[in-house]
Design an enzyme around this catalytic site. Structure first.
Site: not given
Ligand SMILES: *Cc1c(COP(=O)(O)O)cnc(C)c1O
Length: 363
Positions: A185
């Site tokens: 991210k």
């Molecule tokens: C990464 C992501 C999540 C989940 O986040 P995690 O930290 O991996 O549990 C949820 N929604 C979207 C759109 C994502 O890209």
């Protein structure tokens, strides 16, 4: 001849992150404590205009606990996109509520307000738009729908740290919003999530739910989870928070370079008043997307990603018969290029050259 492979994503971990983790290790205070509290405060000040912010051990947990704290449960429906990561609908299903899959618009790949409205029933508890790829969903339209039908808004802002619409930050629209801190991210804590809310009761419930239902040791008020962030993860996140603004600017500069120089492919549109933070730079190619991905990798050593090849409603975990034409079209045609802040000038030139060459050849 063999050039370095350009990866589709690359977390940046520096000496400051290592030193911060080491300091926590030396302190012996490893679990949720002062580092987590400081991270919440700083995240809130920097990205959420001071809104209440609760750290948890993953973004998915943040969505799940946010929905529970907002009162979502069995018998309720929450409208979500099918064109997103599975965590969006999973978190709804985990509360016992039913995720209802709506189509997207093809300009920004976010939920389509008109289709969402057609799916509202007396069971609809809320709408959960995803700010996909770092582009804000059409929140004014969803606010109007929420008001008209007396339902709530929740935000999956997992990919959208710092994005805004008409000067208002994403994460400040919904009853709650979740930001993921997974390594790919825009910033990371290793694993982790931040949940923001302007509702003091929701914030209180979130703090209880993440820690066995207690704020004071052994005075458990409700049944809860262990969803705590550790001080180790928070220490990484606090350092990353000091860098994410500059990284976002670099992502935006990389995107502007691609916008200007790519030819023969569809480049991402940005809505009026939107600040796009380019978690992904997502293009569409004339045809044979999968062949294009393979040729980028094999002929040009350029990594790319397809987010997402299988819409959620067709996953084995959901298996719903739905007619979502824009979702199907996007799943067939999108491709995300590396746009991360580790790219240098030569990488950017190579990416443009590779895409333009393949587009011209009709790959
Ligand atoms: C990464 C992501 C999540 C989940 O986040 P995690 O930290 O991996 O549990 C949820 N929604 C979207 C759109 C994502 O890209």
């Amino acid at each position: 001849m063999s050039k370095d492979f350009i990866p589709p994503a690359k977390p940046i971990i520096g000496d400051e992150e290592r030193a911060a983790v080491d300091a926590v290790l030396r302190s012996g205070m490893l679990a949720q404590g002062a580092e987590v509290a400081a991270f919440e405060q700083e995240f809130s000040e920097q990205l959420l205009d001071g809104r209440g912010t609760v750290a948890v051990n993953a973004g998915t947990t943040g969505l799940h606990l946010g929905l529970l704290a907002a009162g979502v449960g069995p018998g309720d429906e929450v409208i979500v996109p099918s064109f997103t990561f599975a965590a969006t609908a999973n978190s709804v299903a985990l509360t016992g509520a039913t995720p209802v899959f709506a189509d997207i618009e093809l300009e920004h790949y976010c939920l389509d307000p008109a289709h969402v409205e057609s799916l509202i029933t007396e069971r609809t508890k809320g709408i959960m738009p995803v700010h996909l790829y770092g582009h804000p969903a059409n929140m004014p339209a969803f606010e109007a729908l929420a008001q008209k039908h007396g339902i709530a808004l929740y935000e999956d802002a997992a990919q959208a740290h710092g994005a805004s619409l008409n000067g208002r930050k994403v994460g400040t629209f919904g009853t709650f919003a979740m930001f993921s801190l997974y390594p790919t991210k825009n910033m990371t804590s290793g694993e982790g999530g931040m949940v923001s809310t302007g509702d003091a009761d929701v914030e209180h419930t979130l703090r209880l739910l993440r820690n066995q239902g207690m704020l004071k040791q052994y005075e458990n008020e409700i049944v809860g989870f262990n969803a705590r962030m550790t001080n180790l993860h928070a220490a990484i996140g606090r350092v990353q928070l000091t860098k994410v603004g500059a990284w976002t600017k670099t992502r935006q500069e990389n995107a502007a370079f691609f916008d200007k120089n790519l030819q023969g492919v569809g480049v991402p549109a940005v809505a009026d008043g939107a600040e796009h933070v380019y978690h992904q730079y997502t293009i569409t190619v004339p045809d044979d997307r999968d062949g294009f991905v393979a040729a980028l990798k094999e002929e040009h050593q350029v990594g790319s990603g397809v987010y997402y090849p299988i819409p959620n409603h067709r996953l084995p975990s959901f298996q719903r018969e739905e007619d979502l034409p824009n979702t199907e079209k996007a799943a067939r045609s999108v491709l995300s290029l590396p746009v991360h802040p580790s790219l240098d000038d030569e990488d950017r030139e190579r990416i443009v050259h590779a895409v333009n060459t393949l587009a011209k050849a009709g790959a």
